[in-house]
Scaffold this motif. Structure first.
Motif, PDB file in Angstrom:
ATOM      1  N   THR A   1      29.732  53.599  29.802  1.00  0.00           N
ATOM      2  CA  THR A   1      28.627  52.767  29.302  1.00  0.00           C
ATOM      3  C   THR A   1      28.921  51.291  29.482  1.00  0.00           C
ATOM      4  O   THR A   1      28.000  50.484  29.543  1.00  0.00           O
ATOM      5  N   THR A   2      30.208  50.919  29.528  1.00  0.00           N
ATOM      6  CA  THR A   2      30.552  49.506  29.751  1.00  0.00           C
ATOM      7  C   THR A   2      31.537  49.424  30.905  1.00  0.00           C
ATOM      8  O   THR A   2      32.215  50.399  31.227  1.00  0.00           O
ATOM      9  N   ALA A   3      31.607  48.242  31.519  1.00  0.00           N
ATOM     10  CA  ALA A   3      32.532  48.062  32.650  1.00  0.00           C
ATOM     11  C   ALA A   3      33.080  46.640  32.618  1.00  0.00           C
ATOM     12  O   ALA A   3      32.407  45.711  32.166  1.00  0.00           O
ATOM     13  N   LEU A   4      34.303  46.510  33.113  1.00  0.00           N
ATOM     14  CA  LEU A   4      34.948  45.200  33.131  1.00  0.00           C
ATOM     15  C   LEU A   4      35.527  44.946  34.514  1.00  0.00           C
ATOM     16  O   LEU A   4      36.334  45.738  35.007  1.00  0.00           O
ATOM     17  N   ALA A   5      35.085  43.840  35.135  1.00  0.00           N
ATOM     18  CA  ALA A   5      35.616  43.450  36.450  1.00  0.00           C
ATOM     19  C   ALA A   5      36.435  42.176  36.270  1.00  0.00           C
ATOM     20  O   ALA A   5      35.920  41.171  35.761  1.00  0.00           O
ATOM     21  N   LEU A   6      37.710  42.222  36.668  1.00  0.00           N
ATOM     22  CA  LEU A   6      38.578  41.039  36.575  1.00  0.00           C
ATOM     23  C   LEU A   6      38.602  40.330  37.918  1.00  0.00           C
ATOM     24  O   LEU A   6      38.655  40.975  38.965  1.00  0.00           O
ATOM     25  N   LEU A   7      38.597  39.003  37.876  1.00  0.00           N
ATOM     26  CA  LEU A   7      38.720  38.227  39.117  1.00  0.00           C
ATOM     27  C   LEU A   7      40.173  37.854  39.329  1.00  0.00           C
ATOM     28  O   LEU A   7      40.827  37.322  38.422  1.00  0.00           O
ATOM     29  N   ASN A   8      40.664  38.120  40.539  1.00  0.00           N
ATOM     30  CA  ASN A   8      42.051  37.788  40.837  1.00  0.00           C
ATOM     31  C   ASN A   8      42.227  36.291  41.047  1.00  0.00           C
ATOM     32  O   ASN A   8      43.265  35.723  40.711  1.00  0.00           O
ATOM     33  N   GLN A   9      41.170  35.653  41.585  1.00  0.00           N
ATOM     34  CA  GLN A   9      41.260  34.218  41.876  1.00  0.00           C
ATOM     35  C   GLN A   9      39.899  33.587  41.558  1.00  0.00           C
ATOM     36  O   GLN A   9      39.076  33.389  42.464  1.00  0.00           O
ATOM     37  N   PRO A  10      39.654  33.265  40.282  1.00  0.00           N
ATOM     38  CA  PRO A  10      38.325  32.765  39.898  1.00  0.00           C
ATOM     39  C   PRO A  10      37.931  31.486  40.622  1.00  0.00           C
ATOM     40  O   PRO A  10      36.758  31.201  40.780  1.00  0.00           O
ATOM     41  N   SER A  11      38.934  30.697  41.064  1.00  0.00           N
ATOM     42  CA  SER A  11      38.646  29.460  41.798  1.00  0.00           C
ATOM     43  C   SER A  11      39.581  29.401  42.998  1.00  0.00           C
ATOM     44  O   SER A  11      40.781  29.676  42.864  1.00  0.00           O
ATOM     45  N   ARG A  12      39.027  28.984  44.142  1.00  0.00           N
ATOM     46  CA  ARG A  12      39.888  28.858  45.335  1.00  0.00           C
ATOM     47  C   ARG A  12      40.849  27.686  45.212  1.00  0.00           C
ATOM     48  O   ARG A  12      41.809  27.588  45.972  1.00  0.00           O
ATOM     49  N   SER A  13      40.586  26.795  44.255  1.00  0.00           N
ATOM     50  CA  SER A  13      41.466  25.629  44.138  1.00  0.00           C
ATOM     51  C   SER A  13      42.659  25.902  43.212  1.00  0.00           C
ATOM     52  O   SER A  13      43.439  25.006  42.917  1.00  0.00           O
ATOM     53  N   ALA A  14      42.802  27.146  42.756  1.00  0.00           N
ATOM     54  CA  ALA A  14      43.975  27.515  41.940  1.00  0.00           C
ATOM     55  C   ALA A  14      44.560  28.804  42.507  1.00  0.00           C
ATOM     56  O   ALA A  14      43.833  29.602  43.113  1.00  0.00           O
TER      57      ALA A  14
END
Ligand code: PLP
Length: 296
Positions: free
Chosen positions: A3-16
């Motif tokens: 019913t719920t899902a969680l997607a994590l970003l490995n690199q939310p910004s290209r500048s970090a």
């Protein structure tokens, strides 16, 4: 499907730097397991930005506008610039991973990360929406609350971050408790010099004759994606649209009044500070049918 899902970003910004070298840009993880550190500045200081995006029939709505606003809010807080492609992917992946529901939402969170680490934290969480049928059909009662800032706060004092969707929403929750104490459901903020601003998590929209009118976005308020889509809808129905400086008497005199936002969509205002006002049922129904039916 969950019913719920969680997607994590490995690199939310290209500048970090990424969190893990070589890991996929977006990864679905167990939403019930912990993923955020106790020293994350989003948690300890509310130092981050967010978006809430509605899902209609499986599709994230107004996605591009939400991601642009995420980037605008991040710029206000001088956060590393979000990688907009990665964020769009995270929203789509999370939305597609939950059980199909007629209405849902995805919340995207970007924080400054753990103090000193230099890598922002980012995730997208998808879940079914609450049932807002009653608010959309029967309307809501609002009270006018002084926000304590002048209408030009965004120009005079940009460090107060008015108009950015920062994680520091404790005030936006406190005003709902105040509304409840006053026997109301929501609030309309008013500037200290008497101009109507916005709701706790929504924009104010009025119908005045054959025009839809909303407070100008230079007033330190959030430029709403729902309000933006409704102006396009209005123009397709030959209704005029206008950004204006509005006073409380304009709300009382309007032919129709709504608080509009993602997920709840258009909630007609049926009472202001204890005084009943008419609900424009026909336009409310048409507007909500349009908002629920958006496929992008
Ligand atoms: N104003 C504030 C303060 C908000 O928090 C929100 C949304 O959460 C809005 C306006 C409406 O924005 P949108 O229509 O993009 O959901």
């Amino acid at each position: 499907m969950p019913t719920t899902a969680l997607a994590l970003l490995n690199q939310p910004s290209r500048s970090a730097p990424p969190h893990r070298n070589g890991a996929p840009a977006v990864e679905l993880v167990d939403p019930t397991a912990p993923h955020v550190g106790v020293l994350d500045l989003g948690v300890t200081r509310g130092d981050g930005v967010f978006e809430t995006i509605s899902i209609g029939n499986g599709a994230p709505q107004a996605l591009a506008a939400h991601i642009r606003r995420l980037a605008r809010s991040a710029a206000s807080l001088e956060l590393p610039e979000p990688d907009q492609d990665a964020w769009e992917e995270a929203v789509r992946v999370a939305a597609a991973a939950i059980d199909p529901v007629p209405e849902g939402y995805v919340k995207t969170i970007l924080t400054r990360g753990v103090e000193g680490d230099g890598r922002p934290t980012g995730w997208a969480y998808a879940a079914p929406a609450d049932d807002f049928t009653a608010a959309r059909r029967d309307g809501i009662r609002v009270v006018l609350l002084d926000r304590g800032y002048r209408h030009d706060v965004a120009q005079t004092s940009p460090w107060l971050l008015q108009g950015a969707k920062s994680l520091s929403y404790a005030v936006n929750r406190a005003v709902l408790r105040e509304a409840r104490r006053r026997d109301a459901d929501d609030v309309v903020f008013v500037s200290s010099d008497g101009y109507l601003l916005e709701g706790s998590t929504s924009n104010l929209l009025l119908r005045v004759g054959d025009r839809l009118v909303t407070p100008g976005t230079h007033l330190g308020i959030l430029p709403g994606t729902t309000q933006g889509d409704l102006f396009a809808f209005a123009e397709s129905r030959r209704l005029g649209t206008e950004y204006a400086m509005l006073r409380p008497e304009d709300l009382l005199a309007a032919d129709g009044a709504w608080l509009v936002s993602s997920v709840r969509h258009a909630a007609p205002i049926r009472r202001v500070d204890g005084t009943d006002r008419p609900v424009d049922t026909e336009l409310t129904t048409a507007v909500n049918a349009f908002l629920v039916g958006r496929t992008e």
